[in-house]
Design a protein around this motif. Sequence first.
Motif, short mmCIF file in Angstrom:
data_model
loop_
_atom_site.label_atom_id
_atom_site.label_comp_id
_atom_site.label_asym_id
_atom_site.label_seq_id
_atom_site.Cartn_x
_atom_site.Cartn_y
_atom_site.Cartn_z
N ALA A 1 0.89 -1.19 -0.13
CA ALA A 1 0.02 0.08 0.00
C ALA A 1 0.91 1.28 0.14
CB ALA A 1 -0.92 0.07 1.18
N LEU A 2 2.04 1.19 0.64
CA LEU A 2 2.73 2.39 0.92
C LEU A 2 3.72 2.55 -0.36
CD1 LEU A 2 4.21 1.96 4.37
CD2 LEU A 2 2.64 3.75 3.62
N ARG B 1 6.72 11.05 4.34
CA ARG B 1 7.15 12.12 3.12
C ARG B 1 7.66 11.06 1.95
NH1 ARG B 1 11.76 12.59 6.74
NH2 ARG B 1 10.83 14.61 7.48
N LEU B 2 7.65 11.61 0.89
CA LEU B 2 8.24 11.31 -0.46
C LEU B 2 9.55 11.28 -0.56
CD1 LEU B 2 7.48 9.82 -3.28
CD2 LEU B 2 7.24 12.07 -4.08
N ARG C 1 9.74 6.15 -2.77
CA ARG C 1 9.56 5.52 -1.36
C ARG C 1 8.96 6.67 -0.35
NH1 ARG C 1 14.52 2.17 0.93
NH2 ARG C 1 13.59 0.70 -0.42
N LEU C 2 8.20 5.92 0.30
CA LEU C 2 7.48 6.76 1.63
C LEU C 2 8.51 6.51 2.68
CD1 LEU C 2 3.72 6.86 1.29
CD2 LEU C 2 5.39 8.22 0.25
N GLU C 3 8.84 7.65 3.46
CA GLU C 3 9.59 7.56 4.55
C GLU C 3 8.92 8.13 5.87
OE1 GLU C 3 14.09 8.83 4.80
OE2 GLU C 3 12.97 10.51 5.20
N LEU D 1 -1.50 8.01 8.23
CA LEU D 1 -1.70 7.27 7.03
C LEU D 1 -1.81 5.57 7.54
CD1 LEU D 1 -1.69 6.71 4.25
CD2 LEU D 1 0.63 6.81 4.21
N SER D 2 -1.30 5.36 8.47
CA SER D 2 -1.32 4.02 9.12
C SER D 2 -2.80 3.64 9.53
CB SER D 2 -0.17 3.53 10.30
OG SER D 2 1.04 3.64 9.75
#
Length: 661
Positions: free
Chosen positions: A395-396, A534-535, A641-643, A652-653
């Motif tokens: 999903a991420l 963040r992206l 990637r999402l960090e 988001l989680s």
Amino acid sequence: MPRTRLTAAACLAALMTAAPALAQDFQSTPVVVEARDAALALPRPQPAIPAPADRPYPGVIQYRADITDLDRRIIRVSQTIPVAGPGPLTLLYPKYLPGNHAATGPIQLLAGLTVTANGQRLEWLRDTLDPYAFHLDVPAGVTAIEVAFEQLTQPDSSNWRVLMTPAMVNLQWEKAILYPAGYYSRQIQVAPSIRLPAGWSYGTALKTEGRDGDVARLETTDLYTLIDSPVFAGAHYRRVDIDPNGAPSESRVHLNLLADEEKGLAATEEQLKLYENMVQQADRLFGARHFDNYEFLFALTDQMGGIGLEHHRSSENTGAPGFFTDWAKSAGDRALLPHEYTHSWNGKFMRPADELTANHNVPTQNTLLWVYEGQTEYWGDVLAARSGLHSKGVALATLASIAAFYDNQPGRQWRALQDTNNHNLLGYRVPGQYPSWMRGTGDYYRESLLVWLDADTLIRAETDGRKSLDDFARAFFGHSAGSWTPQGYTFDQVVAALNAVHPHDWAGFLRDRLDAVGPDARAPLAGIERGGWRLTYTDTPNADEKAVNGGWANDFQYSLGFSLSGDKLANIRWGGPAFEQGIGAGWSLVAVNGKAGSAEVLRDAVTAAKGTDAPLELLIKSGDRFRTVAFDYHDGLRYPRLERIEGTPDWLSDILAPRRR
């Protein structure tokens, strides 16, 4: 024979007296007509096409489809259409197809149209302005006409999607039916039947009234519901109940599986449990159902054309032949069914008011596709995660891929997100060259998803998690449990429903994101950061990122500004490094730094050049031309990637976590 100049009057006289000879002369020597004397066309009188009225059509249309001619890929149709009396009658072929949001009815594939009454042939005249309409005159004493034609389905998907294979057929009623003009679709009753290949089974939301050998008789229903209830039929078929809560007397949800070979049907109990979870999570999200039964039509095939198309009580879907048997490879494709299921609420029960048309030949408007498709895309991905069809990592990775594309998309410099809602009307899902500059269909799906994530995280942040977009979904889409009647919504109603959840300037919030255009316009990524992430970019994608981006090994979008399709440079990013070198579509990679070119060699060279002054030279070829291009690029490979942003709320989680009630 010398070239001849004739006046328009002389041409007409010649045609009347010597048509056969003149026709042969036309083939060998053109006849030039003075433009000032000639009419542009000889008008042919024809009736007007009756506007649809909300009144019952007299009688029931008997409809028969024969889908047994598999080798020649021909669907044969015959219809008995009752008529009220003598006089003009116009038959329509559906033009604006539900879920296509455009005039996509493939009338080019209709052939052999014949109309008879009392055993006598009736001549028809195609409308010269609207080729989807056929005019005819019904003689006195006729109570019904017989209509017959063929739908010539295609052997490959280069122009039209493949509907017939040796193992399965996708019968879409709207592509193989004529109906009387002058009536709402829901006021025309149709009794359908299908002749199937021997031994075949089928799935559809329509109930079966009986089966006589290989002829299945389906329930009589209105034209609107018929067109909204396609059929998947095949030699290899399995129907599975995936409704974990419904009792036999309640609405049920089934997964109808078809496959090129029997082994493709081998979904495991663990896999099917995930689809049960999806149904349960949708119930918890929306709080009500608007169907008596729901049938997922899911074909595992590489022979029939790909599709994901929504209906109120079913959906048409395809996956790879090994979707279940090679489960790991399908990780990036499992949001399709949650997306189409969401459409039963958003797009079918509740839909934009300008898409609630009287029949299938009234033009549709697409002003709210960013809700119809955009919020459905959002909930489809959320339900995939909440059900376990997507792991959190997948999903991420999916969200990172979407965010990166729009963060690097220059097209909003000239075209706002709102305008992409018109893309299907400009040319149905035609990507064209330079999709990053043109913008198009994907934007009102995926960029709109980012807008709805932005709204969801804003509500959560400003209410300290007490409210969310889930509350909007339940109130806006989940009311009137058990009702099937479609209801239209407007922009103002969407805004009002958001304000009922949490007061905010929602009209301004949405318009700022929908209408943003120009050099300062940016992708709507605020929802990701407000959500606690963040992206970023990495040079080494993880397993989840590879699963989502199956072409990662050939992807140089965020480094050199293109991807490789075989040896072809494709998806040239407008304004990217390759574009600035004057590279467009059609070039092939020949060599990298003097070594035979390939994706692997190019990845190694980009990696070696990172942080150094090492050269990066590409030898490329187009036709008989060769060019050597030197890239001054030293930032290495870049994959999105999402960090996690430490110390911030992780909304988001929370969004991706399953609902417990």
